[in-house]
Scaffold this motif. Structure first.
Motif, short mmCIF file in Angstrom:
data_model
loop_
_atom_site.label_atom_id
_atom_site.label_comp_id
_atom_site.label_asym_id
_atom_site.label_seq_id
_atom_site.Cartn_x
_atom_site.Cartn_y
_atom_site.Cartn_z
N LEU A 151 0.83 -1.20 0.00
CA LEU A 151 0.00 0.00 0.00
C LEU A 151 0.87 1.26 0.00
O LEU A 151 1.77 1.44 0.83
CB LEU A 151 -0.97 0.04 1.19
CG LEU A 151 -1.92 -1.16 1.30
CD1 LEU A 151 -2.87 -0.99 2.45
CD2 LEU A 151 -2.68 -1.38 0.00
N SER A 152 0.56 2.12 -0.95
CA SER A 152 1.37 3.33 -1.11
C SER A 152 1.16 4.27 0.07
O SER A 152 0.28 4.07 0.89
CB SER A 152 1.01 4.02 -2.42
OG SER A 152 -0.12 4.84 -2.22
N GLU A 153 2.00 5.32 0.10
CA GLU A 153 1.90 6.30 1.18
C GLU A 153 0.62 7.13 1.08
O GLU A 153 0.28 7.84 2.01
CB GLU A 153 3.06 7.31 1.11
CG GLU A 153 4.42 6.75 1.39
CD GLU A 153 5.15 6.29 0.15
OE1 GLU A 153 6.36 6.11 0.23
OE2 GLU A 153 4.50 6.10 -0.90
N SER A 154 -0.04 7.08 -0.07
CA SER A 154 -1.20 7.94 -0.28
C SER A 154 -2.21 7.78 0.84
O SER A 154 -2.46 6.69 1.32
CB SER A 154 -1.87 7.59 -1.62
OG SER A 154 -3.13 8.18 -1.70
N ILE A 155 -2.84 8.88 1.22
CA ILE A 155 -3.87 8.81 2.26
C ILE A 155 -5.04 7.94 1.81
O ILE A 155 -5.81 7.46 2.62
CB ILE A 155 -4.39 10.21 2.66
CG1 ILE A 155 -5.10 10.89 1.49
CG2 ILE A 155 -3.27 11.08 3.18
CD1 ILE A 155 -5.94 12.08 1.92
N HIS A 156 -5.18 7.76 0.51
CA HIS A 156 -6.31 6.96 0.03
C HIS A 156 -6.11 5.47 0.31
O HIS A 156 -7.03 4.68 0.12
CB HIS A 156 -6.52 7.20 -1.47
CG HIS A 156 -6.81 8.64 -1.78
ND1 HIS A 156 -7.98 9.25 -1.43
CD2 HIS A 156 -6.05 9.59 -2.36
CE1 HIS A 156 -7.94 10.52 -1.79
NE2 HIS A 156 -6.78 10.76 -2.35
N CYS A 157 -4.90 5.09 0.74
CA CYS A 157 -4.66 3.68 1.07
C CYS A 157 -4.52 3.50 2.58
O CYS A 157 -4.24 2.41 3.05
CB CYS A 157 -3.38 3.19 0.40
SG CYS A 157 -3.45 3.28 -1.37
N GLY A 158 -4.72 4.57 3.32
CA GLY A 158 -4.39 4.54 4.74
C GLY A 158 -5.17 3.54 5.57
O GLY A 158 -4.71 3.10 6.60
N LEU A 159 -6.38 3.21 5.15
CA LEU A 159 -7.17 2.28 5.96
C LEU A 159 -6.92 0.84 5.57
O LEU A 159 -7.58 -0.05 6.08
CB LEU A 159 -8.67 2.59 5.82
CG LEU A 159 -9.17 3.77 6.62
CD1 LEU A 159 -10.69 3.83 6.56
CD2 LEU A 159 -8.75 3.66 8.08
#
Lengths: 349, 542
Positions: B276-284
């Motif tokens: 999962l990338s650092e993007s906030i869209h992958c945070g969960l």
């Protein structure tokens, strides 16, 4: 089942919005009860700290969540209302009494479950005179700095942003402090201050920025990148937070730091106090209404969340910083947890 | 549809959209499977023994069952399968299936395994044992723990080490903890740190670059011992002690993540190599590639409590995904015309893995996976044949916008293509410069090079494309594609000898109204300045 009785969510900040969004996506009706007149909680006035790229502060998640919740027909929103009472039928929740903040008018909302997502109160450093807050010119909190940056109003703090400026961030103001009953780390402030420092350095390259910490808590996927950026951008990361701020004769702010047993005096134009998270105003009354216990710090923590029953009182769930201080990502995970537990329990609610 | 919280053990009758495949190992796998079952999904847990398992929990023996309650009538609520090596997982239409495995189709995949623990061997001059969760301080002794050497230790590993130090001290041993940043940003961290100090654990803070020096020396009897030398950076004094055992507390490192995982996870990996990338869209725990999730140490999260919350958050998202995927009517999200030559550019560029190819003898067809497609438009703008169109934001809408400009726009009008997510709320909040004509696009990535040329040809004096900040785009890299196209046009214009600032690209977020306003005004100023310079050059020629 209880198709028509929604899950009532107390608080329309990150946690409340995230729980509502997750439940709505799963087809369950919710009602957000928020005492302010707008959604977004503490984050609504927090600034985006992007430089030439996103630094992962997560603030825009709130904007995404507000958009999502507003366009969902599973979520209703009551702005300017707060919880007044909880009505049970045996051990099940029947309804929630809510009261208008402005008029005091009360009404009843059917409910099958309640989520406490009432958030935190930023620490007010006026409590301790040596910070010089509200007394010395040039001392402000991280909260205020974010508000100014977000509203494009930094000039009310720094009259000419294009002049060289020495600015320092002081970490752990109101956190890790036994004397005020806050013997915990607020977990968001080291990263938030570092990102703000990077953002300011990017926007105003002529500023000289220092960050004084006790133990630097930068974790997460972007930790390495943030620290690397801080070093390459010349942001001074200094161990040891000075104990007192005084105004020097030339009007600048003067502090003493101890390093290797020696005193060193430094001067700054502006000092930002990274204030911690304290329990929300009215936590005691919310806890009493919902039948929850507060821990020694005034939060609704269940020590290791989940180590006892997952719902601290039947039908009552907890999400976000009202349980434990934390950053937005931690809050989102905690909201996901609450939503999952509600789904797991749903047939019994 | 499966009822919420009901019995999840009977898999055969389940709609495949509600079946989830967990590929994992260790506690992370167990937590993921429990969480999925708790929300009423049908779960197959494929336990892959080669996957790493390291995570951390407090030594006070919390059991993971307490974190995630699952009530099921009998037996294990999920189906198990065992693999030595990671099996290959393929997509089949909207589903996933194990290559060469049973015929079962799954609506979603969850990767759930631990991390490895790395030690910065340059910073600790000799090889010391790595602190593991299972290292028991059985016999009280002199124990040294070296945290943060060369790189900050994982916070959860560090707090576990402090706990081990405290336990040793309480049993009558002597513990020394060498650190740079005390691990307080974990639940109960500060309290534990205080307790350890009160119990007599010796904490020595050292400066970055001055890691403790460790020597191996002769110990009691035939045993070995260690000597640690360091400088306490607070009091500025050297410390020189002997220990029976020393542990280095490391940082999380991704276990080898095989190509098999990369492929199905859409190469969604962060800079450290974690899923999962650092993007906030992958945070969960949700990948950009739809239907793919990840939980646990493999994402870089090592604390048990956090992993449990992550597993539960993923379960909720996975259930919402199952509902969406199964209930969306099969209405196409993109249209494909006969110009398609099946170059598969769209399939490769789609950030959500939403494009598939329906291979057929006569003529293969590109189709979009209804639930996965977010209608960002990257495929539409990259298709070399312009064979694609978004159903929800069709080209003819853009064409009537351009026709309107051609017919009605005043002199000096300029177009702003603004990403829906970052700019649509801002337009109403700012004072736009005169002549600005806005069109909200689903993603800045929908703005193709040909659209930029067409907009100039329609008579706009300039075009400004605004997207989300790099790293913040909900379509992963749509904003960067927009920037690249603008840059390409600049390059071509300069090649033609036109040095006009008529095209620009900038980024913003939904909470930066001041920045958005400044960007618009700055662009307008550059257009006006260019127009004035051109006018005066023309005058001078006459």
């Amino acid at each position: 089942m209880n198709k028509n009785r929604p899950i009532v969510i107390l608080g329309g900040g990150v946690a409340g919005l995230a729980v509502a969004d997750a439940l709505a996506e799963n087809g369950l009706p919710c009602m957000i009860v928020e005492r302010e007149t707008a959604l977004g909680g503490r984050v609504k006035n927090w600034a985006c700290t992007a430089t030439d790229r996103c630094l992962g502060c997560y603030c825009c998640k709130v904007d995404d969540l507000i958009q999502s919740v507003r366009s969902s027909d599973m979520v209703s929103v009551q702005l300017g209302w707060e919880v007044a009472r909880l009505v049970r039928d045996g051990s099940k929740i029947e309804s929630v009494g809510i009261r208008s903040v402005q008029t005091g008018e009360e009404k009843v909302a059917d409910a099958c479950a309640v989520v406490a997502a009432v958030g935190f109160e930023p620490y007010n450093p006026s409590e301790k005179g040596f910070w010089g807050y509200k007394r010395l010119d040039g001392v402000a909190t991280l909260v205020e700095l974010n508000e100014w940056v977000q509203s494009g109003n930094l000039r009310s703090f720094v009259s000419d942003v294009n002049q060289p400026l020495r600015i320092a961030f002081f970490q752990c103001v109101g956190s890790r402090d036994r004397s005020i009953g806050a013997n915990y780390c607020s977990e968001y402030c080291c990263s938030a201050s570092l990102r703000m420092a990077l953002h300011l350095r990017y926007s105003y390259p002529q500023w000289d920025i220092s960050l004084f910490y006790i133990d630097l808590q930068i974790a997460g996927k972007m930790a390495g990148a943030l620290l690397k950026d801080a070093r390459s951008q010349g942001i001074h990361l200094i161990q040891g937070v000075p104990g007192e701020i005084i105004q020097a004769d030339d009007g600048r702010l003067s502090v003493v730091n101890v390093k290797n047993g020696l005193n060193a005096r430094e001067e700054f134009d502006k000092i930002i106090l990274s204030t911690g998270q304290r329990p929300a105003r009215g936590m005691n009354s919310v806890a009493e209404i919902l039948g929850l216990k507060l821990n020694e710090f005034g939060f609704i923590s269940q020590s290791h969340a989940g180590s006892q029953e997952h719902a601290p009182a039947p039908g009552v769930y907890v999400a976000g910083t009202c349980a434990e201080p934390g950053n937005i990502q931690k809050t989102l995970l905690s909201a996901g947890r609450a939503a999952a537990l509600i789904l797991a329990d749903y047939s019994n609610l | 549809m499966r009822g919420v919280g009901s019995d999840c053990s009977n898999m055969e009758s389940v709609n495949p959209f509600f079946r989830v495949l967990v590929l994992g190992n260790g506690l992370c796998g167990e937590l993921a499977a429990r969480a999925l079952c708790a929300v009423g999904l049908s779960c197959t847990y494929a336990q892959v023994s080669e996957l790493p398992t390291t995570i951390y929990s407090r030594l006070s023996h919390e059991t993971f069952a307490e974190h995630i309650p699952v009530s099921c009538s009998d037996g294990t609520p999920w189906t198990t399968a065992a693999f030595d090596k990671m099996p290959s997982v393929k997509r089949e239409g909207p589903f996933f299936k194990i290559d060469g495995g049973a015929e079962d189709l799954f609506g979603a995949v969850v990767f759930a395994f631990g991390a490895s623990l790395g030690l910065h061997s340059d910073a600790i001059p000799m090889k010391v044992a790595a602190f593991q969760q299972t290292t028991p301080p059985a016999i009280p002794q002199r124990m040294g723990f070296v945290l943060d050497a060369g790189r900050d230790s994982d916070r959860y590993a560090a707090i576990s080490a402090v706990e081990a130090a405290l336990e040793n001290q309480r049993k009558g041993g002597a513990s020394y903890v060498f650190f740079r940043n005390a691990p307080v940003a974990v639940t109960g961290g500060e309290l534990l740190y205080d307790q350890a100090k009160k119990a007599g654990v010796c904490f020595v803070r050292y400066e970055e670059g001055r890691e403790p020096i460790i020597h191996q020396i002769a110990g009691q009897g035939n045993g070995l011992a260690f000597r640690i030398q360091a400088v306490d950076s607070v009091i500025g004094e050297p410390i020189d002690i002997q220990c029976d055992a020393i542990y280095g507390v490391g940082f999380a490192a991704p276990g080898a993540i095989q190509d098999a995982i990369y492929g199905i996870a859409n190469y969604d990996v962060d800079q450290n190599g974690f899923l999962l990338s650092e993007s906030i869209h992958c945070g969960l725990g949700q990948s950009f590639g739809r239907g793919v999730f990840a939980v646990g140490g493999c994402t870089g999260t090592l604390g048990l409590q956090q992993i449990a919350s992550q597993a539960l958050s993923v379960a909720v998202k996975a259930r919402a995904w199952a509902l969406r995927a199964s209930s969306l009517a099969s209405v196409d999200r993109i249209s494909v015309n006969d110009e398609c030559v099946r170059c598969l550019t769209c399939l490769r560029i789609c950030p959500h893995s939403a494009i598939s190819v329906n291979y057929a003898p006569a003529r293969s067809k590109i189709t979009s996976l209804t639930a996965s497609c977010e209608q960002c438009g990257l495929c539409v703008s990259e298709c070399p044949q312009e064979a694609l169109d978004l159903i929800g934001f069709p080209q003819k809408g853009i064409e009537s916008f351009l026709a309107d400009i051609r017919q009605n726009a005043a002199e000096g009008s300029f177009v702003v293509y603004g990403c829906e997510r970052s700019t649509s709320d801002l337009v109403a909040k700012i004072g736009a410069p005169p002549g600005a004509l806005f069109l909200a696009v689903p993603c800045a990535g929908r703005v193709s090079e040909s659209l930029l040329w067409a907009t100039l040809n329609a008579g706009a004096s300039g075009v400004l494309v605004i997207g989300c900040h790099p790293g913040n785009c909900a379509s992963r890299y749509g904003t960067q594609w927009a920037g690249a196209r603008v840059k390409e046009i600049w390059r071509k214009l300069q090649g033609m000898g036109i040095a006009a600032p008529v095209i620009s690209y900038a980024t913003t977020s939904a909470r930066q109204p001041a920045r958005f306003e400044t960007l618009l005004h700055e662009f307008k100023r550059s257009l006006d300045k260019h127009a004035a310079a051109t006018a005066s050059r023309n005058e001078n020629r006459q």
